[in-house]
Design a protein around this motif. Sequence first.
Motif, short mmCIF file in Angstrom:
data_model
loop_
_atom_site.label_atom_id
_atom_site.label_comp_id
_atom_site.label_asym_id
_atom_site.label_seq_id
_atom_site.Cartn_x
_atom_site.Cartn_y
_atom_site.Cartn_z
N GLN A 100 -29.25 29.11 12.20
CA GLN A 100 -29.83 28.18 11.23
C GLN A 100 -30.16 26.82 11.84
OE1 GLN A 100 -27.10 30.00 10.87
NE2 GLN A 100 -26.71 30.62 8.75
N ASP A 101 -29.55 26.52 13.00
CA ASP A 101 -29.80 25.23 13.65
C ASP A 101 -31.19 25.17 14.28
OD1 ASP A 101 -27.26 24.05 13.08
OD2 ASP A 101 -26.38 25.34 14.61
N SER A 102 -31.97 26.23 14.11
CA SER A 102 -33.31 26.28 14.71
C SER A 102 -34.30 25.35 14.04
CB SER A 102 -33.85 27.71 14.67
OG SER A 102 -33.95 28.16 13.34
N ILE A 103 -33.90 24.65 12.98
CA ILE A 103 -34.81 23.68 12.37
C ILE A 103 -34.94 22.43 13.24
CG2 ILE A 103 -34.24 24.51 10.06
CD1 ILE A 103 -32.77 21.81 9.63
N LEU A 104 -34.04 22.22 14.17
CA LEU A 104 -34.05 21.00 14.99
C LEU A 104 -35.29 20.93 15.87
CD1 LEU A 104 -30.29 21.00 16.05
CD2 LEU A 104 -31.35 19.67 14.21
N ASP A 105 -35.79 19.71 16.06
CA ASP A 105 -36.99 19.51 16.88
C ASP A 105 -36.70 19.69 18.36
OD1 ASP A 105 -38.64 18.78 14.63
OD2 ASP A 105 -37.55 16.86 14.61
N TYR A 106 -35.53 19.20 18.80
CA TYR A 106 -35.14 19.28 20.21
C TYR A 106 -33.68 19.67 20.33
CZ TYR A 106 -39.44 16.69 21.29
OH TYR A 106 -40.75 16.29 21.41
N ILE A 107 -33.39 20.39 21.39
CA ILE A 107 -32.01 20.77 21.69
C ILE A 107 -31.77 20.54 23.18
CG2 ILE A 107 -30.32 22.65 21.77
CD1 ILE A 107 -31.78 23.94 19.41
N VAL A 108 -30.65 19.90 23.51
CA VAL A 108 -30.27 19.70 24.92
C VAL A 108 -28.97 20.44 25.17
CG1 VAL A 108 -29.64 18.03 26.69
CG2 VAL A 108 -31.36 17.42 24.97
N THR A 109 -29.01 21.46 26.00
CA THR A 109 -27.81 22.24 26.29
C THR A 109 -28.08 23.16 27.48
OG1 THR A 109 -26.11 23.65 25.29
CG2 THR A 109 -28.39 24.17 24.76
N HIS A 110 -27.07 23.91 27.86
CA HIS A 110 -27.28 24.98 28.83
C HIS A 110 -27.84 26.20 28.10
CE1 HIS A 110 -24.29 22.57 31.17
NE2 HIS A 110 -25.12 22.88 32.14
N GLU A 111 -28.74 26.87 28.73
CA GLU A 111 -29.45 27.96 28.05
C GLU A 111 -28.51 29.04 27.55
OE1 GLU A 111 -33.10 31.04 29.09
OE2 GLU A 111 -33.02 29.06 30.02
N ASP A 112 -27.45 29.33 28.31
CA ASP A 112 -26.55 30.42 27.91
C ASP A 112 -25.68 30.05 26.70
OD1 ASP A 112 -25.06 28.56 29.27
OD2 ASP A 112 -23.88 30.00 30.41
N LEU A 113 -25.70 28.79 26.27
CA LEU A 113 -24.92 28.38 25.11
C LEU A 113 -25.72 28.45 23.81
CD1 LEU A 113 -23.00 25.28 26.54
CD2 LEU A 113 -22.20 27.64 26.33
N LEU A 114 -27.02 28.66 23.92
CA LEU A 114 -27.84 28.75 22.72
C LEU A 114 -27.72 30.13 22.08
CD1 LEU A 114 -31.30 27.04 23.44
CD2 LEU A 114 -29.59 26.37 21.76
N PRO A 115 -27.64 30.20 20.74
CA PRO A 115 -27.70 31.51 20.07
C PRO A 115 -29.00 32.22 20.46
CG PRO A 115 -27.00 29.80 18.54
CD PRO A 115 -27.42 29.10 19.80
N LYS A 116 -28.93 33.51 20.71
CA LYS A 116 -30.09 34.27 21.17
C LYS A 116 -31.25 34.22 20.19
CE LYS A 116 -27.37 37.50 23.96
NZ LYS A 116 -26.97 38.92 24.17
N GLU A 117 -30.92 34.10 18.90
CA GLU A 117 -31.97 34.07 17.89
C GLU A 117 -32.82 32.81 17.98
OE1 GLU A 117 -28.34 36.20 16.19
OE2 GLU A 117 -28.77 34.41 17.41
N ILE A 118 -32.27 31.75 18.59
CA ILE A 118 -32.98 30.47 18.66
C ILE A 118 -33.96 30.42 19.82
CG2 ILE A 118 -32.61 28.02 19.21
CD1 ILE A 118 -30.24 27.99 17.41
N LEU A 119 -33.61 31.03 20.95
CA LEU A 119 -34.38 30.89 22.18
C LEU A 119 -35.89 31.11 22.03
CD1 LEU A 119 -32.13 32.29 25.06
CD2 LEU A 119 -33.21 30.04 24.93
#
Length: 587
Positions: free
Chosen positions: A422-441
């Motif tokens: 559900q956090d996919s509404i955000l305009d920008y995300i700063v993190t390591h790629e492996d920490l993102l939920p797969k549904e967001i990528l």
Amino acid sequence: MSQKFSLSTFLKDREFLLFLGLFILLFSFLIGRVIYVPLVYDEIHTKWVYMIEFNPLPYMGYVDANNHFLNSFLGGVFYRLFDSDANWVFRLGSLLSFPIYFWSVFGFRSFFDQKYAFRLFAALFLFTIFILEYFGLARGYGMSIAFLMLALQQTFQFVKKPCVYRSLIILIAWLLAIAANLTLLPFAMFGLVYIATYSAIKRKILASIIPLLGFGPILYFLKYSFHLRDIGKLYYGGQEGFFENTVHSITNYTWGVTNGYADFFLGFTFLFIIVYTWIQWGTKRHWFNPKILFAILLLLAVLNIVFQNILLGINFPEDRSALYLLVFFFGALAFFIDFVQLKSTAWVLSTIPIVFFFFQMNFTHSIFWFYEHFDSRLLTEMNSEVQGIPPSTGGRFWSMDNELTRTSDIPGKVMQDVKFPQDSILDYIVTHEDLLPKEILPLYKVKFEDNISGLKLFERNHFLNRKKVAENEREYDLKDEYVNLLDFEQKSPVFVRVSGYLENMNIHRNPIIVVSADNREKNENLYYTAYNLVESLPIDENGRIYFDITFGVNSLSESNGLLVYHWNKKKFQVQGKVKVEIYEVTE
């Protein structure tokens, strides 16, 4: 005459002059790191919670193993002494402990029979950057190792010539070592009993009493350690195993290896040193030969780690929390090579830390916490606005971004936690790629990558449309702990923009903007993000702090109450004007 002769002797000592030059170079290197390397999360947390708030003692403030008492105390004192919150002020205690460490290492010189063995000893201790870097960070590890080395070096001198003032120095050094890092408690107890016993054997009554005075503070620190265990604060480390957690975490940052060959070499070397020590000295009961002290402490350290895990369930320590193990291993190895006269081996081993030092040295980032490096472009590459409001942002909640925006003109960003699709509404995300939920990528593209930490700036492929549906502006001058800014019945994803200013701000005030979404029928919190203004934004010369930030809140429940409020945690008199705007996502 004697003083002049003494000075002349030092000036003729080429090795001393060489080490003096080395000290100047290494100290200059550390000064550079103290000034230029950005603070890491543990330092930032320590600075705000224990130094600025000044909670340096056990049971004060937020009770956690992260509070290294001596470090917190000195940082708080220097902050008040210099009236500055520059990074170097909080790191000054660690930096000033380096001369104690360096000259304690040099002080072992007279106890080596072979010069090459001492030079190996010096190379291991003075060029292993995994140890050195803690003298440039606002953590207690560097200080603890400095006072540990002082206590051991003075113990060597004490056995050579027992006297009361050395006994007192040893007591103070051990107490300061454990005040900087509680993990040294077992070794401080052993070290003080060692001195008291040896003094009694030599009939030095006063010298034998002085170390025993340390057991009052030690028992207090022991009680506090068990308190930390009982409240679940001895969390660092793991349960996988001694090699998996402890050894590999040290070898990785010291030599860059974590394989079975390294395990075999270290295990074999450890056993060989212990067996050789026992055969040569143990069977003859020469336990007070100081040259075997490092080997005894190494064995004690390994047994302490293993049995604490078996009997008390305490985690196997990792990396910096097991730094003392590296110290004891280095000392035991150097004296072992001195005993058996392995000249070629000594020269080869001496080159290893020096080579690694020149490969690892930098003035940009922590060696251990490299993954926390936060390039400013992770923020500046974002659009300043998305459809007329500041962008909503998320990522790791690690505070480096807040420190960056607080000390520069980069606009503040909320960087709310990203855990769910559900956090996919955000305009920008700063993190390591492996920490993102797969549904967001699939919804994002990489716009920038930090080549040190590997952190990536993800930008949404298509920004969501947003429409203002509610707003409220409030001007206030009060002392209330909670100041409601807007209460909204949320039924769809929204962006919450909070802007305005607060007056009469200083670094000790703690104004926090909170956005909380709840299922009010079930009394269940669904979303909570708190943004600390003073820790994230600069205060201008007039005592004002300006802010313009955006939160992204998805709809997580059919019945969803959204509350925006100012949390005046310390109940200071606060004056300011704050505007809250709600933007509904319209796709």
